[in-house]
Scaffold this active site. Structure first.
Site, PDB file in Angstrom:
ATOM      1  N   LYS A 128       0.908  -0.949  -0.038  1.00  0.00           N
ATOM      2  CA  LYS A 128      -0.041   0.104  -0.142  1.00  0.00           C
ATOM      3  C   LYS A 128       0.805   1.223  -0.095  1.00  0.00           C
ATOM      4  O   LYS A 128       0.644   2.109  -0.805  1.00  0.00           O
ATOM      5  CB  LYS A 128      -0.823   0.117   1.215  1.00  0.00           C
ATOM      6  CG  LYS A 128      -1.581   1.299   1.676  1.00  0.00           C
ATOM      7  CD  LYS A 128      -2.493   1.264   2.627  1.00  0.00           C
ATOM      8  CE  LYS A 128      -1.793   1.815   4.082  1.00  0.00           C
ATOM      9  NZ  LYS A 128      -1.526   3.149   4.083  1.00  0.00           N
ATOM     10  N   ASN A 129       1.699   1.248   0.926  1.00  0.00           N
ATOM     11  CA  ASN A 129       2.691   2.442   0.939  1.00  0.00           C
ATOM     12  C   ASN A 129       3.674   2.829  -0.285  1.00  0.00           C
ATOM     13  O   ASN A 129       3.997   3.783  -0.079  1.00  0.00           O
ATOM     14  CB  ASN A 129       3.391   2.494   2.345  1.00  0.00           C
ATOM     15  CG  ASN A 129       2.503   2.844   3.482  1.00  0.00           C
ATOM     16  OD1 ASN A 129       1.283   3.054   3.212  1.00  0.00           O
ATOM     17  ND2 ASN A 129       2.969   2.548   4.815  1.00  0.00           N
ATOM     18  N   CYS A 133      -4.847  12.958  12.782  1.00  0.00           N
ATOM     19  CA  CYS A 133      -5.594  11.873  12.731  1.00  0.00           C
ATOM     20  C   CYS A 133      -5.306  11.140  13.934  1.00  0.00           C
ATOM     21  O   CYS A 133      -4.550  11.690  15.008  1.00  0.00           O
ATOM     22  CB  CYS A 133      -4.807  10.931  11.574  1.00  0.00           C
ATOM     23  SG  CYS A 133      -3.452  10.356  11.817  1.00  0.00           S
ATOM     24  N   ARG A 170       0.653  14.867  12.936  1.00  0.00           N
ATOM     25  CA  ARG A 170       1.112  14.625  11.339  1.00  0.00           C
ATOM     26  C   ARG A 170       1.181  15.781  10.536  1.00  0.00           C
ATOM     27  O   ARG A 170       0.275  16.093   9.631  1.00  0.00           O
ATOM     28  CB  ARG A 170       0.298  13.625  10.955  1.00  0.00           C
ATOM     29  CG  ARG A 170       0.237  12.111  11.808  1.00  0.00           C
ATOM     30  CD  ARG A 170      -0.423  11.075  10.840  1.00  0.00           C
ATOM     31  NE  ARG A 170       0.495  10.520   9.786  1.00  0.00           N
ATOM     32  CZ  ARG A 170       0.263   9.365   9.102  1.00  0.00           C
ATOM     33  NH1 ARG A 170      -1.019   8.760   9.572  1.00  0.00           N
ATOM     34  NH2 ARG A 170       0.841   8.742   8.408  1.00  0.00           N
ATOM     35  N   ASP A 208       5.007   0.827  11.979  1.00  0.00           N
ATOM     36  CA  ASP A 208       3.718  -0.046  11.302  1.00  0.00           C
ATOM     37  C   ASP A 208       3.692  -1.150  11.953  1.00  0.00           C
ATOM     38  O   ASP A 208       2.421  -2.099  11.644  1.00  0.00           O
ATOM     39  CB  ASP A 208       3.606   0.338   9.978  1.00  0.00           C
ATOM     40  CG  ASP A 208       3.164   1.746   9.520  1.00  0.00           C
ATOM     41  OD1 ASP A 208       2.741   2.471  10.132  1.00  0.00           O
ATOM     42  OD2 ASP A 208       3.441   1.641   8.197  1.00  0.00           O
ATOM     43  N   ARG A 238      -8.603  -0.157   4.760  1.00  0.00           N
ATOM     44  CA  ARG A 238      -7.466   0.537   4.266  1.00  0.00           C
ATOM     45  C   ARG A 238      -6.260  -0.011   3.957  1.00  0.00           C
ATOM     46  O   ARG A 238      -5.594   0.495   3.023  1.00  0.00           O
ATOM     47  CB  ARG A 238      -7.550   1.927   5.069  1.00  0.00           C
ATOM     48  CG  ARG A 238      -8.516   2.856   5.131  1.00  0.00           C
ATOM     49  CD  ARG A 238      -8.401   3.931   5.865  1.00  0.00           C
ATOM     50  NE  ARG A 238      -6.789   4.523   5.619  1.00  0.00           N
ATOM     51  CZ  ARG A 238      -5.987   4.894   6.550  1.00  0.00           C
ATOM     52  NH1 ARG A 238      -6.064   5.035   8.010  1.00  0.00           N
ATOM     53  NH2 ARG A 238      -4.749   5.113   6.026  1.00  0.00           N
TER      54      ARG A 238
END
Ligand code: UD1
Length: 420
Positions: free
Chosen positions: A22-23, A117, A122, A307, A399
């Protein structure tokens, strides 16, 4: 709203294929805005965030052709919109990644200012400062970042105050089309930044120092066609490995890049796992043993990734012994701990450190997912718990994890999606 129901405890056993990262996919899709030619991207994961980025390209007027496997062909030579609207940016902060490419290719960009968030404030100050150093004029108006430049951006020497993945990516993308040489110091070295750099090179960019903390970019006049396969998702792979370790199980993750997971594999070995590593697979076997608690300290790559912190916190909560988990990247990224304590975990938080005493067994409970990786950790906790765990707000998990329940079911977990 759908929820995930996990009936535990279960032991994960079997093989699972890991999806594209994803990233990596998100900045690569954004970087396609730099090209004058035809860009084909494969191995994109089927995830809500990827769909959001595709929607964003669509609303900028990019021509897109998508096949049934989510292979995508992109033509971005001519677009007619330069605004990333609030409605999209509020669902995905990574939308900020179109800022650098739009500015460098078209001389203008308007991107809704991403807010904070669940995991912290951030800010994007380093993205903006870097782009200003490249000659952009930036102002904030009505909640939007408005960036423009006359003719081309121009190369600059940029030192990043803090290691930032998105900031490095935005500046790197912009610099590929700037006039002259850009040097980015203290650049993020995450494998996803490396993947993006390889994609840019495939389009014709000139970048040296890929994978190091100093990136040297010689701007070119235009970027062109390329075919590119997104790297495997190291965080998805790590999540399945930790889930197997926490449940005393045995799994093989396939289609992975083991070199991107070194710090995670070292911690799994310390936890007592027997690991085997091939060119594109990793197998883990706990031989029925309970994991040993391991201390974690998150930091930029190649150190231990933030993560993966929540998943290891879940494993530590059922491990042998006591441990500390120190989160240094995001100020509020231990919030899932309160939900785990509701399942019988013994975790105390002081500042950015969690002190964990391993317990014999967790008990199922209704819990609330607060962010993407926190929700993965609650699934792991649910697998280790006696009884039913109902994870609410699973839009977070969708997500970042492709078909999480199907993949977990294949490994023997009793998990299913239930309507509200
Ligand atoms: C990316 C990843 C995310 C991962 C994180 C850290 C994507 C889409 N997301 O997020 O999964 O957890 O890297 O590995 O790739 N910061 C500033 N100013 C800035 C930018 C960042 O102070 O302009 C701070 C952040 O608040 C944070 C730290 O720097 O404390 C690292 O953030 P960053 O690496 O930028 O994270 P993201 O790119 O948002």
């Amino acid at each position: 709203m759908e929820k995930l129901l996990i009936s535990g405890p279960s032991r994960l056993e079997g093989e699972v294929r890991i999806s594209g990262s994803k990233n990596s996919a998100l900045p690569i899709l954004a970087a396609s805005l730099l090209s004058e030619g035809t860009v084909r991207i494969s191995n994109l994961p089927h995830l809500n965030d990827v769909t959001t980025m595709i929607d964003l390209l669509n609303c900028l007027g990019v021509e897109l052709l998508i096949d049934e496997k989510l292979g995508i062909e992109i033509h971005a030579a001519k677009i007619d919109e330069f605004t990333a609207p609030y409605e999209l940016v509020k669902t995905m902060r990574a939308s900020i990644l179109v800022l650098g490419p739009l500015l460098a290719h078209f001389g203008q960009a308007r991107v809704s200012f991403p807010g904070g968030c669940a995991i912290g404030s951030r800010p994007v100050d380093l993205h903006l400062r870097g782009l200003e150093a490249l000659g952009a004029t930036i102002k904030i108006d009505g909640g939007y970042i408005e960036a423009s430049c006359e003719n081309r951006l121009r190369g600059a020497h940029i030192f990043l105050d803090k290691v930032t993945v998105g900031g490095t990516e935005n500046i790197l993308m912009a610099a590929t089309l700037a006039e002259g040489r850009t040097i980015i110091e203290n650049a993020a070295r995450e494998p996803e930044v490396v993947d993006l750099a390889h994609f840019l090179v495939a389009m014709g960019a000139k970048i040296e120092g890929i994978g190091s903390a100093t990136l040297i970019i010689d701007g070119v006049e235009k970027l062109g066609d390329c075919d590119y396969k997104v790297m495997p998702d190291r965080i998805e792979a790590g999540t399945f490995l930790v889930a197997a370790a926490a449940t005393r199980g045995r799994v093989k993750v396939k289609d992975v890049d083991p070199s991107s997971l070194e710090s995670v594999l070292a911690k799994l070995e310390e936890a007592g796992a027997t690991l085997e590593v091939g060119s594109d697979w990793i197998s883990l076997d706990m031989e029925g043993r309970k994991p040993k608690a391991v201390d974690i300290h998150t930091a930029p790559y190649p150190a231990f990734p933030t993560d993966m912190q929540a998943q290891f916190t879940a494993m530590n909560s059922v491990a042998e012994g006591v441990s500390t988990v120190v989160e240094t990247i995001f100020e509020n990224r231990l919030i899932q701990v309160h939900e785990m304590n509701r399942m019988g975990a013994e975790i105390k938080i002081e500042g950015n450190t969690a002190f964990i005493v391993g317990t014999e067994m967790l008990t199922g409970a209704p819990v609330m997912a607060t962010d993407l990786r926190a929700s993965a950790s609650l699934v792991i906790a649910g697998l280790c718990a006696q009884g039913d765990t109902l994870v609410d707000r699973i839009y977070h998990i969708d997500r970042g994890y492709e078909c999480i329940e199907e993949k977990m079911q294949l490994l023997g977990a009793r998990i299913r999606r239930v309507p509200d």
